[in-house]
Design an enzyme around this catalytic site. Structure first.
Site, short mmCIF file in Angstrom:
data_model
loop_
_atom_site.label_atom_id
_atom_site.label_comp_id
_atom_site.label_asym_id
_atom_site.label_seq_id
_atom_site.Cartn_x
_atom_site.Cartn_y
_atom_site.Cartn_z
CG HIS A 72 127.39 75.14 76.79
ND1 HIS A 72 127.15 73.79 76.83
CD2 HIS A 72 126.26 75.74 77.25
CE1 HIS A 72 125.94 73.58 77.30
NE2 HIS A 72 125.37 74.74 77.55
NE ARG A 92 119.04 71.40 74.82
CZ ARG A 92 119.98 72.29 75.10
NH1 ARG A 92 121.11 72.32 74.42
NH2 ARG A 92 119.80 73.17 76.06
NE ARG A 146 124.79 82.11 76.92
CZ ARG A 146 124.33 81.00 77.43
NH1 ARG A 146 123.42 81.05 78.37
NH2 ARG A 146 124.78 79.84 77.02
CD GLU A 178 127.55 80.31 80.81
OE1 GLU A 178 126.79 80.19 81.80
OE2 GLU A 178 127.37 79.71 79.74
CG ASN A 210 121.76 84.36 79.52
OD1 ASN A 210 121.23 84.10 78.43
ND2 ASN A 210 122.40 83.45 80.22
#
Ligand code: ADP
Length: 400
Positions: free
Chosen positions: A180, A241, A89, A386, A8
């Site tokens: 996501h 963010r 990923r 994940e 990842n």
């Protein structure tokens, strides 16, 4: 043993894990980080933690080289020899990838094309893929790309089109893609299993709350709307963010404050959210401890909660209030008793009620229900994984 290496590549870090596909357990995992400064790599195997500092310049390619040569080949040769495939990923797959795919030149080209929407991630993830081809040439046809956007490709037009002139979609593909997706898909599968509801009949709302946060409405096991947009900047209030803001704020910063577009982008991506509001940190471990002591932290957390509860309410309406479960995951979703408690308390009207004892107990990787049994829609905490979903897809496509 059947082992899959999962890579990842983040914008400034590289996470890796090796998963045993018979037990579904992580046998070695770690992260190389702090690339710009004093980079280091940490990893864990058999409950032992190890760390090596890099003296010189480091980047994703060098970190992968260190992982393959120094950690796997030299120190864990039995693991090195048993890796059968590599899963990556990939943050943005554009409209092209509805499912994970085996990586070939065409796939690499498409990842490059989608980089216009994920300039900090896709190019680095391509470096990860190309490095593996160099470092493990015998596995070059056993690399799989799993996209964060694929799960949301089931959204209908009414969810993914923005109300701007249509040509910006038809010509430039500007639309909501979401993010996501791997995590939302994983917790959806887990919760439908836990509640013994077939995936194809499962309706719910999944909240992935971490440094980046997003929420998804699930209808019959599929994503029908999600809060992140063209990029992961839209939606909920996040660590750094801004989430949803009036786009005119950007014109104001540009025209009235004479700021350039790179500075504005940096502010909205890296200096806003909880960090910008609290003027202290984006780390919820600290923020929630100060909730009752520091007025500005209280307001910042209240804004986070208000936005989250507004999304949950609107997705409930989208799903005609016929939902089987509300799910929390991600670092905050899995651990923050305060955020779960205060958010759910706003949602009594939607038949959601929290059980404070279960809420307090369900932290640090615990799976569990945290609602008032008999008095509420199931509210479930599910730690995301994940890496496992990437490894499972990789094994499936490579016939392992
Ligand atoms: P990422 O989006 O980088 O994968 P994570 O899912 O790891 O992020 O979530 C990171 C966030 O989770 C941080 O804000 C962190 O403070 C928060 N978090 C982690 N552990 C806890 C905890 N025990 N209590 C409250 N918040 C936590």
């Amino acid at each position: 043993m059947k082992l899959i290496l999962v890579i990842n590549c983040g914008s400034s870090s590289l996470k890796f894990s090796i998963i045993n596909m018979i037990t579904n357990k992580n046998i070695l995992y770690g992260i190389a980080e702090n690339f710009c400064n004093h980079a280091y790599i940490t990893w864990q195997i058999n409950n032992q933690k190890k760390k090596v500092n890099f003296n010189d310049h480091t980047d994703h390619e060098l970190a992968l080289k260190y992982l393959i040569h120094n950690i796997l080949f030299k120190q864990h040769n039995n693991i090195f020899n048993t890796i059968q495939a590599v899963g990556h990923r990939i943050v943005h797959g554009g409209e092209k990838f509805l499912h994970p795919v085996i990586i070939n030149n065409n796939v690499m080209q498409a990842i490059q094309q989608a980089a216009i929407f994920a300039p900090l991630h896709n190019p680095i993830q391509l470096i990860g893929i190309k490095s593996i081809i160099k470092l493990l040439p015998h596995l070059q046809n056993k690399q799989v790309a799993v996209f964060d956007t694929s799960f949301h490709q089931t959204m209908p037009k009414k969810s993914y089109l923005y109300a701007i002139p249509l040509k910006f979609y038809t010509k430039y593909k500007i639309r909501r893609y979401g993010a996501h997706g791997i995590s939302h898909q994983f917790v959806t599968q887990q919760v439908s299993r836990l509640l013994k509801i077939p995936l194809k009949k499962f309706n719910g709302i999944t909240c992935h709350l971490g440094n980046g946060s997003s929420i998804t409405a699930i209808y019959q096991g599929k994503s029908i709307d999600t809060s992140m947009g063209l990029t992961p900047l839209e939606g909920l209030t996040m660590g750094t963010r801004c989430g949803n803001i009036d786009p005119a704020i950007i014109f104001y910063m540009y025209k009235q404050l004479n700021m350039n577009i790179d500075d504005i982008s940096n502010i909205l991506m890296n200096e806003s959210g909880m960090l910008g509001l609290s003027e202290l940190t984006s780390d919820f471990r600290y923020l929630e401890k100060q909730y009752y002591n520091n007025k500005q932290i209280k307001i910042s957390i209240d804004i986070f909660i208000q936005n989250l509860s507004k999304y949950i309410a609107s997705y409930s309406i989208l799903l005609k209030n016929k939902i089987h479960a509300l799910v929390f995951t991600g670092g905050i979703g899995e651990n923050s008793v305060l955020i779960r408690d205060k958010t759910i308390k706003k949602l009594k009207i939607l038949n959601m009620q929290i059980n404070p004892i279960l809420n307090k107990k369900t932290i640090l990787g615990e799976i569990g229900m945290i609602h008032q049994i008999n008095n509420s829609i199931p509210i479930v905490v599910i730690p995301t994984n994940e890496e496992l979903i990437i490894a499972q897809n990789t094994a499936k496509l490579c016939n392992i």
